[in-house]
Design a protein around this motif. Structure first.
Motif, PDB file in Angstrom:
ATOM      1  N   THR A 605      46.675  44.307  38.592  1.00 60.97           N
ATOM      2  CA  THR A 605      45.952  45.368  39.293  1.00 60.97           C
ATOM      3  C   THR A 605      44.861  44.744  40.149  1.00 60.97           C
ATOM      4  OG1 THR A 605      46.330  46.918  37.482  1.00 60.97           O
ATOM      5  CG2 THR A 605      44.587  47.472  39.039  1.00 60.97           C
ATOM      6  N   LEU A 606      44.845  45.085  41.439  1.00 60.02           N
ATOM      7  CA  LEU A 606      43.730  44.692  42.308  1.00 60.02           C
ATOM      8  C   LEU A 606      42.680  45.782  42.175  1.00 60.02           C
ATOM      9  CD1 LEU A 606      45.709  43.544  45.478  1.00 60.02           C
ATOM     10  CD2 LEU A 606      44.970  42.178  43.521  1.00 60.02           C
ATOM     11  N   ARG A 607      41.575  45.446  41.569  1.00 64.80           N
ATOM     12  CA  ARG A 607      40.570  46.450  41.227  1.00 64.80           C
ATOM     13  C   ARG A 607      39.319  46.240  42.077  1.00 64.80           C
ATOM     14  NH1 ARG A 607      37.255  46.781  35.624  1.00 64.80           N
ATOM     15  NH2 ARG A 607      36.554  48.947  35.749  1.00 64.80           N
ATOM     16  N   TYR A 608      38.988  47.244  42.871  1.00 63.48           N
ATOM     17  CA  TYR A 608      37.821  47.157  43.746  1.00 63.48           C
ATOM     18  C   TYR A 608      36.672  47.941  43.127  1.00 63.48           C
ATOM     19  CZ  TYR A 608      41.369  45.563  46.980  1.00 63.48           C
ATOM     20  OH  TYR A 608      42.397  44.869  47.561  1.00 63.48           O
ATOM     21  N   LEU A 609      35.543  47.281  42.989  1.00 61.71           N
ATOM     22  CA  LEU A 609      34.389  47.885  42.333  1.00 61.71           C
ATOM     23  C   LEU A 609      33.337  48.286  43.361  1.00 61.71           C
ATOM     24  CD1 LEU A 609      34.043  45.328  39.405  1.00 61.71           C
ATOM     25  CD2 LEU A 609      35.261  47.496  39.388  1.00 61.71           C
TER      26      LEU A 609
END
Length: 747
Positions: A605-609
């Motif tokens: 998962t590419l998770r953008y915060l």
């Protein structure tokens, strides 16, 4: 994040150091070795951050619709410009807004993300509670324990959250519009100087020359902000020195008592005497503060760590003199960043003296107000000043172009804007970015504005609308930051809000009258940008809703894997999924048709915060999912982080993290050393057998049951999605290792 529903994954379990040397401790060593380099920071800010602000004298007076002005009128106008520069430039931006950075990132979108994290609102879940903002970090934990009433209101009210999002998007769109109009008006105003000594030069020729200059400027952007700013800063240094000297000369020769206009009573008399006409003139005077928004938006191009080293170096340099005067000066300047020092001690005095000189000249030559800059230049130095002003106008364009790149990068990473190519042009500053697609679109629009709306007054009217709306939005967001995050005393918040909201509100009311005369341009541009952003965001949200509804949980995953007809083939597969508490439904579609799964499958998962930067050692998170050869991986990044890992480096980091996790993993049964060694060997063998990256290429099936709104927005989203860049190239995945699985989502 992939994990059992009743067993959430924690960062402490599985972290992989993704920094180049496996540590960030060398940052301080690098700082100690590069003190000489950091002394260049304030010098470089002249070339990028302050370009638009310091060149505003080129077009302020020509943009004013003056009708038979008197000496008292000019004194009132100068008084308005002086106090606008002082209150908005010095107090609001230099002393307050620069303190509201989001880990070194500035601009309206950075303020919005800062508010979202601290109020637990927004589109992306704020999993990070840490903030390095100058003020917010010291009070953040207290604010989390006891939230303000306003923060609770935003958390409960979806309408309030949508209004806040709309304000942030509008501010970003307006600032991008500023990035289109600033180059157009700055270069066009500078090139108008050719017509002074050569009246035979046609207006169309000036427009053509301006277009050529702008095209050359945009072609330079690929070299990066550092190189461009280093090259441009000498030009701004010359401009910042020359124009106030000419101003002092004009003051002495034409009107030595000009500084009496600093008294605010000249403003009162100006409005009492001119009434509505005086109010309309505010549409021109507001241009004196153009570029202040870039002072805040360009923060990411000059990181805070370097700013701190700069201040320490300045302190050492000054205290070496061992005199009381220099010790006092050192203790005073150590409190300021390079942007603040450059603004307060060079830009602000330069503008005050330049506008004073212009006003002094025009008081004695009232018919020259339509060319208020070049007319007040002495004939002996006309051509040197013309060359410097033309080059300075190019620099002014750079400040907003850099800000536009930063804003687009932030919105792309947070999934508010279609994916475009983002190139990081500096190894030491993550915020220094360049986007080829955005660059060429800006170039086309800037040239179109000049060639279609060649009249400087029309562009000035459009420019005024953009400038003041961005400032008003910043005032609103800063007020929320003061109340919710900083916990500023109510009387100070009220003082700030009343002064700046009223002041900027009056300016807004004046510039809105210019909408038919060119002011519609930024609204048209902002409407187009907002429609693109909303269409993209709406499509992404609908796609995420579908995946969450039909996601594959761990139990269902076990059923799929245990199916005898599903073969486990050699190799390692990175299977990309958008959701964090399950697996994308594309997996079921893939297994149903392919009937196979790689021996080592890593659901990624590419998770953008909603944070600017994620610590390098927390960038990649891995975990076992309870089935043989099946693992979870989360790649975490902030909106200012460079996501430009090479495919091989990314695979190596993940596999190394997996091996480490397998060794330390404590399951429900005691660890078996032989089983651990066998599992590690399986991971290594799978990697050697070949790596493949699988991602979904989904489209919406828009059936007859869809309403007109869904048909329109999802159809528009499909157009954007078909023409934007895929997500995988950001990780440097080679084409030969990519597999895209097509699937239709029913809208």
């Amino acid at each position: 994040m992939l994990s059992p529903l009743d067993t959430p994954m924690t960062l402490s379990q599985v972290v992989v150091d993704s920094s180049p040397n496996g540590s960030i401790a060398n940052l301080h060593n690098n700082q100690g070795k590069s003190r000489r380099a950091t002394l260049l920071l304030a010098y470089k800010t002249l070339g990028v951050v302050f370009g638009g602000l310091v060149t505003s004298p080129l077009y302020v007076y020509p943009s004013m619709p003056l009708k038979s002005p008197t000496e008292a009128d000019y004194l009132g106008i100068y008084s308005i410009m002086f106090w606008t520069l002082t209150l908005i430039g010095v107090v609001k931006y230099a002393c307050i807004a620069l303190k509201a950075d989001d880990q070194g990132e500035g601009g309206t979108f950075a303020l919005y993300s800062l508010l979202c994290r601290n109020m637990n609102i927004g589109i992306l879940a704020p999993k990070y509670s840490n903030s390095n903002s100058s003020f917010s970090s010291s009070v953040f934990h207290d604010s989390m324990e006891k939230k303000s009433r306003l923060g609770k209101f935003f958390e409960k009210s979806i309408i309030a959250r949508r209004v806040l999002l709309f304000i942030a998007i509008l501010g970003m769109c307006m600032l991008i519009g500023d990035g289109i109009l600033t180059p157009a008006i700055s270069v066009l105003s500078a090139m108008e100087g050719v017509r002074g000594p050569f009246p035979s030069v046609s207006k169309s020729m000036v427009e053509a020359l301006s277009a050529v200059v702008l095209i050359a400027l945009f072609l330079l952007q690929k070299f990066g902000t550092s190189r461009v700013s280093f090259m441009f800063s000498p030009i701004m240094g010359a401009w910042t020195l020359c124009t106030p000297l000419v101003g002092i000369y004009s003051i002495i020769c034409y009107y030595p008592s000009i500084f009496k206009a600093i008294s605010p009573h000249y403003i009162v008399h100006f409005f009492l005497r001119n009434g509505k006409e005086g109010w309309l003139l505010l549409g021109g005077t507001v241009l004196c503060i153009t570029g202040s928004e870039a002072l805040f938006a360009d923060l990411g191009h000059f990181n805070r760590e370097s700013i701190q080293v700069y201040s320490e170096t300045l302190h050492v340099c000054l205290t070496n003199f061992h005199t009381p005067l220099f010790e006092i000066l050192s203790s005073f300047l150590i409190q300021f960043s390079p942007q603040q020092i450059a603004f307060l001690f060079t830009i602000y005095p330069s503008l005050v003296l330049t506008y004073a000189g212009q006003t002094a000249y025009i008081i004695k030559n009232p018919n020259d107000h339509n060319d208020g800059f070049y007319k007040f230049i002495p004939r002996q130095i006309y051509w040197p000043i013309f060359v410097v002003s033309t080059l300075a106008a190019i620099v002014a364009s750079q400040s907003l172009i850099s800000a536009t790149f930063s804003l687009i990068k932030q919105s792309v990473v947070l999934d508010y804007f279609p994916r475009v190519k983002v190139v990081h042009t500096s190894h030491s500053k993550e915020g220094e970015v360049y986007s080829p697609e955005v660059n060429y679109i800006l170039m086309i629009l800037c040239v179109a504005v000049i060639l279609i709306f060649g009249d400087g007054k029309d562009i000035g009217n459009a420019f005024g609308v953009v400038v003041i709306l961005v400032m008003l939005i910043t005032t609103i967001l800063l007020t929320l930051v003061m109340i919710i995050i900083w916990r500023t005393p109510p009387y100070l918040v009220a003082l700030y809000f009343i002064v700046f909201f009223v002041m900027e509100g009056v300016y807004v009311s004046a510039v809105f009258t210019k909408i038919p005369e060119g002011g519609w341009i930024p609204f048209a541009l902002s409407l187009i940008l907002a429609f693109i952003m909303f269409g993209w965001f709406y499509g992404r949200q609908r796609k995420l809703e579908y995946e969450l509804t039909y996601k594959i949980n761990l139990d269902r995953l076990g059923v799929l894997i245990s199916d005898p007809s599903v073969q486990r083939v050699p190799g390692m597969c990175f299977f990309y999924t958008n959701i964090q508490d399950g697996v994308t439904p594309i997996l079921g579609h893939y297994i149903k048709n392919v009937k196979s799964l790689h021996k080592v499958t890593i659901f990624t998962t590419l998770r953008y915060l909603l944070v600017p930067k994620v610590a390098p050692h927390e960038r990649i998170v891995v975990k076992k999912l309870g089935y043989k050869g099946v693992y979870g991986c989360v790649v975490q990044c902030g909106y200012a982080d460079p996501l430009n890992l090479e495919g091989g480096a990314f695979v190596n980091q993940v596999t190394n993290g997996l091996k480490e996790h397998i060794q330390h993993y404590q399951g429900s049964v005691p660890s078996n050393p032989l089983a651990i060694e066998e599992e590690i060997n399986d991971v290594e063998d799978a990697k050697n057998a070949g790596v493949v990256h699988v991602c979904g290429k989904t489209r919406f099936y828009i059936g007859k049951n869809c309403g007109w709104f869904d048909r329109t927005m999802l159809g528009f989203y499909e157009v954007l999605h078909s023409n934007c860049r895929p997500a995988l190239p950001a990780l440097g995945v080679p084409l030969t290792q990519r597999i895209e699985v097509g699937m239709l989502y029913e809208a």
